[in-house]
Every structure is written in structure tokens, then in C-alpha cells.
Write an enzyme that holds these catalytic residues in place. Sequence first.
Site, PDB file in Angstrom:
ATOM      1  N   HIS A 359      48.448  21.783  40.754  1.00 36.13           N
ATOM      2  CA  HIS A 359      47.018  21.816  41.077  1.00 36.13           C
ATOM      3  C   HIS A 359      46.377  20.457  40.802  1.00 36.13           C
ATOM      4  O   HIS A 359      45.678  19.907  41.659  1.00 36.13           O
ATOM      5  CB  HIS A 359      46.353  22.910  40.244  1.00 36.13           C
ATOM      6  CG  HIS A 359      44.880  23.044  40.452  1.00 36.13           C
ATOM      7  ND1 HIS A 359      44.324  24.127  41.098  1.00 36.13           N
ATOM      8  CD2 HIS A 359      43.830  22.258  40.071  1.00 36.13           C
ATOM      9  CE1 HIS A 359      43.002  23.997  41.122  1.00 36.13           C
ATOM     10  NE2 HIS A 359      42.684  22.867  40.502  1.00 36.13           N
ATOM     11  N   GLU A 360      46.608  19.905  39.600  1.00 39.13           N
ATOM     12  CA  GLU A 360      45.947  18.654  39.226  1.00 39.13           C
ATOM     13  C   GLU A 360      46.433  17.471  40.054  1.00 39.13           C
ATOM     14  O   GLU A 360      45.648  16.643  40.504  1.00 39.13           O
ATOM     15  CB  GLU A 360      46.143  18.375  37.732  1.00 39.13           C
ATOM     16  CG  GLU A 360      45.597  19.438  36.813  1.00 39.13           C
ATOM     17  CD  GLU A 360      44.172  19.861  37.163  1.00 39.13           C
ATOM     18  OE1 GLU A 360      43.424  19.056  37.756  1.00 39.13           O
ATOM     19  OE2 GLU A 360      43.815  21.004  36.863  1.00 39.13           O
ATOM     20  N   HIS A 363      44.783  17.385  43.347  1.00 41.62           N
ATOM     21  CA  HIS A 363      43.441  16.803  43.364  1.00 41.62           C
ATOM     22  C   HIS A 363      43.525  15.306  43.669  1.00 41.62           C
ATOM     23  O   HIS A 363      42.670  14.751  44.371  1.00 41.62           O
ATOM     24  CB  HIS A 363      42.736  17.025  42.028  1.00 41.62           C
ATOM     25  CG  HIS A 363      42.016  18.335  41.929  1.00 41.62           C
ATOM     26  ND1 HIS A 363      41.117  18.766  42.876  1.00 41.62           N
ATOM     27  CD2 HIS A 363      42.056  19.306  40.974  1.00 41.62           C
ATOM     28  CE1 HIS A 363      40.632  19.954  42.514  1.00 41.62           C
ATOM     29  NE2 HIS A 363      41.183  20.299  41.371  1.00 41.62           N
ATOM     30  N   GLU A 383      38.989  22.662  45.664  1.00 45.36           N
ATOM     31  CA  GLU A 383      39.671  23.516  44.689  1.00 45.36           C
ATOM     32  C   GLU A 383      40.736  24.400  45.357  1.00 45.36           C
ATOM     33  O   GLU A 383      41.826  24.588  44.824  1.00 45.36           O
ATOM     34  CB  GLU A 383      38.653  24.393  43.964  1.00 45.36           C
ATOM     35  CG  GLU A 383      37.976  23.716  42.797  1.00 45.36           C
ATOM     36  CD  GLU A 383      38.954  23.382  41.685  1.00 45.36           C
ATOM     37  OE1 GLU A 383      39.760  24.245  41.288  1.00 45.36           O
ATOM     38  OE2 GLU A 383      38.939  22.230  41.229  1.00 45.36           O
ATOM     39  N   HIS A 445      34.839  26.593  41.861  1.00 45.15           N
ATOM     40  CA  HIS A 445      36.022  27.338  41.445  1.00 45.15           C
ATOM     41  C   HIS A 445      36.015  28.765  41.996  1.00 45.15           C
ATOM     42  O   HIS A 445      37.058  29.407  42.081  1.00 45.15           O
ATOM     43  CB  HIS A 445      36.112  27.377  39.918  1.00 45.15           C
ATOM     44  CG  HIS A 445      36.314  26.029  39.307  1.00 45.15           C
ATOM     45  ND1 HIS A 445      35.259  25.265  38.863  1.00 45.15           N
ATOM     46  CD2 HIS A 445      37.430  25.298  39.090  1.00 45.15           C
ATOM     47  CE1 HIS A 445      35.729  24.126  38.391  1.00 45.15           C
ATOM     48  NE2 HIS A 445      37.030  24.121  38.508  1.00 45.15           N
TER      49      HIS A 445
END
Length: 711
Positions: A359-360, A363, A383, A445
Site C-alpha cells: 500500500h505505502e 502511494h 487510497e 480512506h
Amino acid sequence: MTRKTALAAAVAAALTLGTATVAATQSTALASSARPTPGFRSLSADARAQALATADRDAAATARALGLAPDERLQVKDVLVDTDGARHVRYDRTYRGLPVIGGDLVVHRAADGRITGSDLAHQGAITLSTVTPTLTTADASTTAVRHAKHVKNARAAGPDSQLVVYAVGKVPVLAYRSTVTGAGEEGAESREAVILDAAGGTVLDQYELHQDVSGTGNGIHDGQVSLETTQSGSGYTLTDALHGSTTVYDSYNSPQSNPAQNARTFSKSTNSWGNGSTSSRESAAVDAAFGLAKTWDFYKSTFNRSGIRNDGRGAPAYVHVDNNLLNAFYDDSCFCMSFGDGSSQNGYTPLTSLDVAGHEMTHGVTAATAGLNYSGESGGLNEATSDIFGTMVEFYAANANDPGDYYIGEKLHMPNGYFRRMDNPASDGSSLSCWNSGAGSVDVHYSSGIGNHFFYLAAEGTGAKTIGGLPHNGTPCNGDSFAGIGRDKAAAIYYRALTAYMTSTTNYAAARTATLQAAADLYGTNSQERYIVSKAWASAGVGTALPDPGNGTPTPTPTPTDPGPGGNALANGGFEQGATGWTQSADDITNSTQQTAHGGSWYAWMMGYGSAATESLSQSGIAVPATGSPRLTFWLKVTTQESGSTVYDTLKVNVNGATRATYSNANASAGYVQRTVDLSAYKGQTVSVEFAGQEDAYLATTFLVDDVAIG
């Protein structure tokens, strides 16, 4: 909003936790020839550098071809090359040396260099009367602190506010971008960006800066895994030379605003790390290193992407950041990732799981490509993109301790057993499963659930099934039933849409358009893949399904409810489904907060450039009632910089090509006024209705249209 135009070695070793076994070879999996790809070539570092240099040389000519202003400059950001040689060149732009927020664009070129199309976050040229602000930078910082809404006890962070051009709305304005710090969801050092009008200090936008999975946590559950490390003299460090020299550091509880403050490299004399529990500080680092390596491998083997910025460079990662930090985040300003140790809410479990790492790092990929703004619907898409590819990393890693599924944070020791679910986003009590007109006002989110739901349905279809040992149930918003195209195809389509077509202001309606184009590129305009993509979006409340191309057997989309006698014969007359049903020459249909809608949050914003321009917004196939006195009604608000009653700028209402009404700057009003056009001459006919705007070269007139109906 998005607008489309028709223009044209260091030594490395692997270890197994709990043993002294060291593997001599890399374990990166190679993509099978049968795996769906996004259609891009794999470029060497030299080839990519050459492509970037070519795009840079072409920048001035490209700006002219796009009709940009003389004071604008293009700065090349990335180049993707299709297998047939076509190129997708991504630029940022500046205006008189100032960065333009919402100024990014993608230019599509054929193999012979011809421009075949473009996607612009802001359509057309940028012109400002001045770049001299009324507010001082100190005033801007003070105002930003006063208006902060995401943090408490706010204070200015770092240097003075930065002067920028804010072009997210239709009319660009001179603005300040300020950063404030205070107590928020991310802890005592949470950061927020505040965008202020440089003339009057009006807040134009504000959003959290850390793009995170706030509230997630993770146990040390990867088990015994292989890592790539670097030998240094007689010892080893957690530096992965095979993945861009990605290094994992012990932050030693440095503040999240500066995770490198007390950081030290993980190093030791043996090549065995951690003990599988939080009693060893190395254990969280093992999880982070493994997750980041698997994320790198996923992007490389699946999409030919070499690291976050596609330049082969790894980003540093910090574990044990801050205290009681129930969060992990990517920060593009330091090109780094941070992982907290959790809090009492999740039993102080480090946030270093596979899906969090994926996920990070995603980004970062989003920042390097579409750069989706972290507010409104584009923030929800940002997100969702990280959830989508974090989930794909989990499937790719095939770790027996953490099998692939569509739950986000299912191993994070959260009270409800997971943080988010892609198959049923609303199950967490806060996320949106279905798009609605207020989605842009929901925390990113939670609005991410719309994109997550779309992807799950596109990949897996509707109905109940067990995936990764967990129950899933793809429940559509419209009662539809269909089979998915598989997660590999869905991911290939989404990645191509993200990297080739989306821009910073892409909303859900525009994401639908981008993924449909990507599906057409990869599988054909009349493919089942493209059809299922449209059905998945419709089942998440975005748009309607395309006609069945007839080369497959999915269940047809349910027929919309008949509005009944006297009902609205137009589709989406209130624009609350974005551009659905309408054809627009520019991205006039918007939910921008720079203007107000008559009803709901969406409306059509036509003209308002202050320069010579034309626009059209139309819908065809409209059935005019055969009885009574049929009429077209709509609400219109006209604001203008013109004076007097002389007509300079107009909005015409055309029916079947004939002008039935004309409005102008002379019809300026303080608010919306209902307008009526007689359609008696078209009783029982099927007609097209067009709003056609025209503006002269001087002074701006804005026409806002909403709640259009025929009855």
C-alpha cells in the site's frame, strides 16, 4: 477534473530467519508469458533517459500544440512506451516560474511522433492578471494555521508558505500552499496542506499530507522468509542491492515529521535477523524489508516497472517511528516510508505487513505517475489505488502465513478483524461501497471504498466465495450479477489507466473513462473485458454498463426503472452521476467547490475563461412527451465581469441543431434562475439538446447549469 482533448552491485545474500542458511541467488519470480500486461515496453535506464530527454526537447513545441500560454512551461515527469512504439509523456507545468497545482498532463504520441490525444488535469491555457500576491507569506502561514481542520493546536511547519498557481478549478488563481503541523489522526506531528487564495486568504483546499493506512497494525506474521542483504566487511546490513539499494533503518522512535532524526542502519555480524516477535527490534524490519522487496518484484515482473519512480532507485524505509504510532505512511517529500509500532488499540503490533508495505510503496508510484490529489474523489482514488495494488502484492507474494485476499489489514489485530474490505467496503461502518454525490466530501480512506469495490467486482464478479480462507461476497449496488475477468487482467487495466490516462484531478467518473480506454487498448473496444469493467463501475454506482458486445455470456445489467408519466426524459439531468448520459467538449460537468450546485453537489460549469472560447454540452435520444405542453426546464446562474446590457458572451439552447433560446452576460443573476424552453414543436419526437457556450476575447462570463428536465 480531468479533460480529454482530441489533439491530435554490492554483494547481496539472502537469509532464512532462524537459521544461518544463505542463498546465493535471487528469488525474484519472472512473469509468465501468459500473464496480462499493461502493454508497455521494458526500458533500460539508458533508453528511459533518452526518452525523457526527447520529451524535454519537445516540451516547448508540445505546449504550443496544446494551445498553452506563452508564460507556461512543461517539465517532463515520465515517459511510457507501448509495445507498438506509441508514447505516453507525462508533464508538470509552471506559470511564470510558479508550480501549477492541477497543471499536470499526459500527451499521447504515435510511434511516428504525431500527437494523437492528451489528458489534462486543467484544460487550456493558464493566464493570470498578476503573480504578485496581496497576502504576505507570513500572513498566509498565519491564516493557514487558523483554518487548519485536520489537526489541532496547529502551527506553521518549516519554511514560509509557497506561492503557486491553483488550477484545480476551471479558473486558475494565484495561491499559497502552506503546511501546518499539529495533533491529528497520525499523532502529535500530523501534517496538513492548506491552499489559500493569495488575494483574499480564502481556503481553496486542505488535506492531510501523509498518504497512509491510518489505524492499521500488523503482527510479526511473515514467518521465515528470504531477504536480500548487503555484506559490508565482516558484517551485513539490511540494504537490498537487488531492489534499488532499498535500506531499512531503525528510526529509534524519531518523530514522524523527521523519521531519520535518530535513525541507524540495521547491521550485525551474522546474516540472521529477528526472532519473529516484537522482543527483537529486527523482526519488524524483516517484515518491512520482505514486503518492500515483494512489492518491487510485483511491479517489475507484472508491469516492467523498476521501483517507485521507474528509475531503479529504492526508497529508504524506517521502522519503530515515533511512539504509540498506529500508522504507516509514504512521504514523497523525503521519498521515504515510515512504519509505526502500533498502540494499545492493536496490542502494540508493528505496522509492517505485506499489504501495508505494498500500500505505502504504491502511494509512491501514484505520486510518480497520476499524482492524484489527496482530497475529494481523487483522494479516494489515491487510497483505493494503494489498496488495490497492496492486495495484488499479497497475492503475488504467496506467503503461506498471509495468503492473498481482498481484506485490508486482516492480520492487523484490529478489534473487528480487519481494517477495510474490498468486496464489501461498507461492512466497516464508514466506507462507501457505492458512489453518491457526497463522495467527494467523505474522508479519503472511506471514499476509497468505491474504487476498491469496483476493482473487486471487475476481478472476481458478484456472489459469495472463499478467498484466502476468508469469506467474500461481491454485492453490487444495482442488483447485477456477472463473472469477473480475473485479478491479473483487472490489475493490468487499472495500472495502464493510472499511468497513461489519469491526472491529479481525476474523479470516479473520469477513472471509469480511463479504465474503459485502457481496457480497449489492451483487449479491444468490443471485448468482454471492457464490458465487464463498465459493469463493475455501474455496480459501484458509477455510470452505466456498456451494451453487451455479444461475445460472452455475462448476465445483462438490470433495466433502469421507468420514470413513469411526466418523468424526466433526460438521463442524469442533475449531473449527480458525473458525465453519464452527456457528451461534453470539455470537462464542464463537475463537483468543484469553487462554485455551487443548484441541487446536490454536481453541476455543469460552462465558459468563464476570459478569452475567446467555445464549449458544448449535449444529450441525444431524448423522448419528448407526445401529449400536453412539453418543455425543457433547467436552472441557470450567470455571473460576469462584463458591464451593461450589451451581449458579449452567450449560452444557446439548441434542439435538433436549431437555437430555441439564448442567454448572455446581460442575464447575470445573484443566484440560480429557472429557465423554460417550449418543446411543443417536438411532441412525440426523439431529439438532441445542446447547451452551446461562446465567449469573446475579453472578460469572463460563467454559465452554471443544473437540474435539467423535460416534461
